[in-house]
Structures are given as C-alpha cells and as structure tokens.
Scaffold this motif. Structure first.
Motif, PDB file in Angstrom:
ATOM      1  N   ASP A 169      43.967  43.825 -38.205  1.00 34.93           N
ATOM      2  CA  ASP A 169      44.084  45.232 -38.591  1.00 34.93           C
ATOM      3  C   ASP A 169      43.246  45.519 -39.837  1.00 34.93           C
ATOM      4  OD1 ASP A 169      45.923  45.744 -36.547  1.00 34.93           O
ATOM      5  OD2 ASP A 169      47.632  45.279 -37.836  1.00 34.93           O
ATOM      6  N   PHE A 170      43.313  44.620 -40.810  1.00 34.83           N
ATOM      7  CA  PHE A 170      42.588  44.810 -42.061  1.00 34.83           C
ATOM      8  C   PHE A 170      41.079  44.757 -41.843  1.00 34.83           C
ATOM      9  CE2 PHE A 170      40.661  43.090 -45.966  1.00 34.83           C
ATOM     10  CZ  PHE A 170      41.022  44.092 -46.862  1.00 34.83           C
ATOM     11  N   PHE A 171      40.586  43.726 -41.154  1.00 33.48           N
ATOM     12  CA  PHE A 171      39.149  43.528 -41.020  1.00 33.48           C
ATOM     13  C   PHE A 171      38.496  44.451 -39.991  1.00 33.48           C
ATOM     14  CE2 PHE A 171      40.308  39.617 -43.223  1.00 33.48           C
ATOM     15  CZ  PHE A 171      39.423  39.718 -44.294  1.00 33.48           C
ATOM     16  N   LYS A 172      39.287  45.075 -39.131  1.00 33.01           N
ATOM     17  CA  LYS A 172      38.668  46.050 -38.221  1.00 33.01           C
ATOM     18  C   LYS A 172      38.168  47.258 -38.996  1.00 33.01           C
ATOM     19  CE  LYS A 172      42.716  48.659 -36.731  1.00 33.01           C
ATOM     20  NZ  LYS A 172      43.651  48.879 -35.646  1.00 33.01           N
ATOM     21  N   ASN A 173      38.609  47.404 -40.245  1.00 32.87           N
ATOM     22  CA  ASN A 173      38.116  48.488 -41.095  1.00 32.87           C
ATOM     23  C   ASN A 173      36.750  48.182 -41.700  1.00 32.87           C
ATOM     24  OD1 ASN A 173      40.259  50.280 -40.742  1.00 32.87           O
ATOM     25  ND2 ASN A 173      41.506  49.129 -42.194  1.00 32.87           N
ATOM     26  N   ALA A 219      30.396  45.601 -40.029  1.00 32.85           N
ATOM     27  CA  ALA A 219      30.508  44.411 -39.179  1.00 32.85           C
ATOM     28  C   ALA A 219      30.802  44.814 -37.737  1.00 32.85           C
ATOM     29  CB  ALA A 219      31.588  43.470 -39.705  1.00 32.85           C
ATOM     30  N   ARG A 220      31.688  45.779 -37.565  1.00 35.56           N
ATOM     31  CA  ARG A 220      32.025  46.238 -36.208  1.00 35.56           C
ATOM     32  C   ARG A 220      30.798  46.827 -35.512  1.00 35.56           C
ATOM     33  NH1 ARG A 220      35.959  49.779 -37.248  1.00 35.56           N
ATOM     34  NH2 ARG A 220      34.663  51.590 -36.910  1.00 35.56           N
ATOM     35  N   LEU A 221      30.030  47.655 -36.223  1.00 27.82           N
ATOM     36  CA  LEU A 221      28.807  48.224 -35.651  1.00 27.82           C
ATOM     37  C   LEU A 221      27.771  47.153 -35.341  1.00 27.82           C
ATOM     38  CD1 LEU A 221      28.346  51.419 -37.847  1.00 27.82           C
ATOM     39  CD2 LEU A 221      28.873  51.332 -35.406  1.00 27.82           C
ATOM     40  N   SER A 222      27.798  46.071 -36.101  1.00 32.09           N
ATOM     41  CA  SER A 222      26.850  44.982 -35.903  1.00 32.09           C
ATOM     42  C   SER A 222      27.266  44.047 -34.771  1.00 32.09           C
ATOM     43  CB  SER A 222      26.703  44.178 -37.203  1.00 32.09           C
ATOM     44  OG  SER A 222      26.191  44.991 -38.230  1.00 32.09           O
ATOM     45  N   ARG A 234      31.844  35.338 -35.371  1.00 32.21           N
ATOM     46  CA  ARG A 234      30.914  35.134 -34.259  1.00 32.21           C
ATOM     47  C   ARG A 234      30.085  36.396 -34.027  1.00 32.21           C
ATOM     48  NH1 ARG A 234      34.137  33.779 -29.420  1.00 32.21           N
ATOM     49  NH2 ARG A 234      34.750  35.939 -29.595  1.00 32.21           N
ATOM     50  N   MET A 235      28.821  36.158 -33.628  1.00 35.53           N
ATOM     51  CA  MET A 235      27.929  37.257 -33.278  1.00 35.53           C
ATOM     52  C   MET A 235      27.033  36.796 -32.129  1.00 35.53           C
ATOM     53  SD  MET A 235      25.026  39.154 -35.623  1.00 35.53           S
ATOM     54  CE  MET A 235      23.932  37.748 -35.687  1.00 35.53           C
ATOM     55  N   ILE A 236      26.973  37.592 -31.073  1.00 33.69           N
ATOM     56  CA  ILE A 236      26.028  37.339 -29.994  1.00 33.69           C
ATOM     57  C   ILE A 236      24.762  38.110 -30.337  1.00 33.69           C
ATOM     58  CG2 ILE A 236      25.547  37.605 -27.538  1.00 33.69           C
ATOM     59  CD1 ILE A 236      28.642  37.476 -27.115  1.00 33.69           C
ATOM     60  N   THR A 271      24.941  39.224 -42.851  1.00 28.54           N
ATOM     61  CA  THR A 271      26.163  39.996 -42.595  1.00 28.54           C
ATOM     62  C   THR A 271      27.209  39.139 -41.880  1.00 28.54           C
ATOM     63  OG1 THR A 271      24.926  42.068 -42.532  1.00 28.54           O
ATOM     64  CG2 THR A 271      27.087  42.068 -41.472  1.00 28.54           C
ATOM     65  N   LEU A 272      26.779  38.317 -40.929  1.00 28.20           N
ATOM     66  CA  LEU A 272      27.702  37.408 -40.244  1.00 28.20           C
ATOM     67  C   LEU A 272      28.358  36.469 -41.242  1.00 28.20           C
ATOM     68  CD1 LEU A 272      28.854  36.058 -37.632  1.00 28.20           C
ATOM     69  CD2 LEU A 272      26.754  34.678 -37.612  1.00 28.20           C
ATOM     70  N   ALA A 273      27.558  35.848 -42.101  1.00 23.83           N
ATOM     71  CA  ALA A 273      28.095  34.927 -43.111  1.00 23.83           C
ATOM     72  C   ALA A 273      29.015  35.656 -44.090  1.00 23.83           C
ATOM     73  CB  ALA A 273      26.948  34.247 -43.854  1.00 23.83           C
ATOM     74  N   ASP A 274      28.639  36.869 -44.466  1.00 22.55           N
ATOM     75  CA  ASP A 274      29.418  37.651 -45.424  1.00 22.55           C
ATOM     76  C   ASP A 274      30.791  38.028 -44.871  1.00 22.55           C
ATOM     77  OD1 ASP A 274      29.386  38.953 -48.068  1.00 22.55           O
ATOM     78  OD2 ASP A 274      29.486  40.817 -46.910  1.00 22.55           O
ATOM     79  N   LEU A 275      30.875  38.324 -43.579  1.00 21.07           N
ATOM     80  CA  LEU A 275      32.184  38.641 -42.999  1.00 21.07           C
ATOM     81  C   LEU A 275      33.066  37.387 -42.950  1.00 21.07           C
ATOM     82  CD1 LEU A 275      34.027  40.841 -41.856  1.00 21.07           C
ATOM     83  CD2 LEU A 275      33.274  40.131 -39.589  1.00 21.07           C
ATOM     84  N   ALA A 276      32.470  36.232 -42.642  1.00 21.67           N
ATOM     85  CA  ALA A 276      33.246  34.985 -42.685  1.00 21.67           C
ATOM     86  C   ALA A 276      33.751  34.735 -44.108  1.00 21.67           C
ATOM     87  CB  ALA A 276      32.400  33.814 -42.194  1.00 21.67           C
ATOM     88  N   LEU A 277      32.900  34.979 -45.100  1.00 16.95           N
ATOM     89  CA  LEU A 277      33.309  34.870 -46.500  1.00 16.95           C
ATOM     90  C   LEU A 277      34.490  35.795 -46.786  1.00 16.95           C
ATOM     91  CD1 LEU A 277      32.929  34.136 -49.545  1.00 16.95           C
ATOM     92  CD2 LEU A 277      31.333  36.075 -49.636  1.00 16.95           C
TER      93      LEU A 277
END
Length: 137
Positions: free
Chosen positions: A6-10, A14-17, A32-34, A53-59
């Motif tokens: 719920d928190f990270f869907k905001n 990242a969602r657009l990416s 994960r990113m395809i 951006t992928l690494a930053d979201l994992a962070l």
C-alpha cells in the motif's frame, strides 16, 4: 495499518516505469523491472536512469523496512554490463550499516541470468516519522 505494498504503490514514478517491489524484509528488499522499449536509450540498451530508478526503489524498500521514513542522502551507481529489450532486471538492496539516524545500503542489479549489471551504494537519513506499516521478522 496499511501494508508495504500500500505504501510503495504511492511511488508514482516507479509505477509509471513498470518497476515493482517483489520482497521486503527488515534491512532487505528486492525489486524487478522487465526492460521494455520505454526503458531504452538511443543505443538500444537500457537507459542508465531506468537502472538507477530500479536500484533506488529497492533502496527505499530496505531503508524504510524498520518502520521510520528514510531519505537518500547520497547514491552512487556503477554500470558494469549492458542490458536490453526483454531482459528482466532485479535489484537487491542489503543493509550494511544501521545507526539511529543514518544507514548504508548496497544494491546489486542483476539480469535474469544472474549476471551483475550494476552496483549501487547509498546512505540514507532516517527520520523519526513512523510509517503506516510494520515489517515482521
């Protein structure tokens, strides 16, 4: 109380990416990113900003896993291998040092073959602002 999902869907960017968090534990997360056409640069390889951006979201997942809001103070990425259309990239963030106000993380970005694509190091500042979720051990 909400969940980490719920928190990270905001995280609208990242969602657009097309990036998703697939696992969060205390001090750890995996995203994960395809790689799609929208992630490619003029050389038909994955754009560095998409990998960052992928690494930053994992962070974000790992550094917020203790229940308080954390913000990156510094981030550094080293690109080691190319990736391109159809690759599945994974970013695994691991906590290396945790203090009350700061913490340091190492994020490895790999492809579907387990090959190392990039390494990302970051230091975060941990605010005394509770998040609306808890990660259970």
């Amino acid at each position: 109380m909400s969940t980490p999902d719920d928190f990270f869907k905001n995280d609208r960017y990242a969602r657009l990416s097309g990036i998703e968090l697939v696992e969060i534990r205390k001090g750890y997360s995996k995203a994960r990113m395809i790689v799609e056409e929208k992630h490619l640069n003029a050389g038909n390889t994955t754009q560095g900003g998409a990998i960052f951006t992928l690494a930053d979201l994992a962070l974000a997942g790992a550094s917020n896993s203790h229940g308080n809001l954390a913000f990156s103070m510094t981030s550094n990425i080293t690109f080691l291998r190319r990736s391109g259309p159809g690759d599945i990239l994974y970013a695994e963030a691991r906590e290396r040092l945790l203090h009350p106000a700061t913490a340091h993380y190492q994020v490895d970005v790999t492809n579907q073959k387990g090959e190392l694509i990039a390494t990302f190091g970051a230091t975060v500042y941990r605010k005394n602002i509770p998040l609306p979720f808890r990660i259970e051990e």
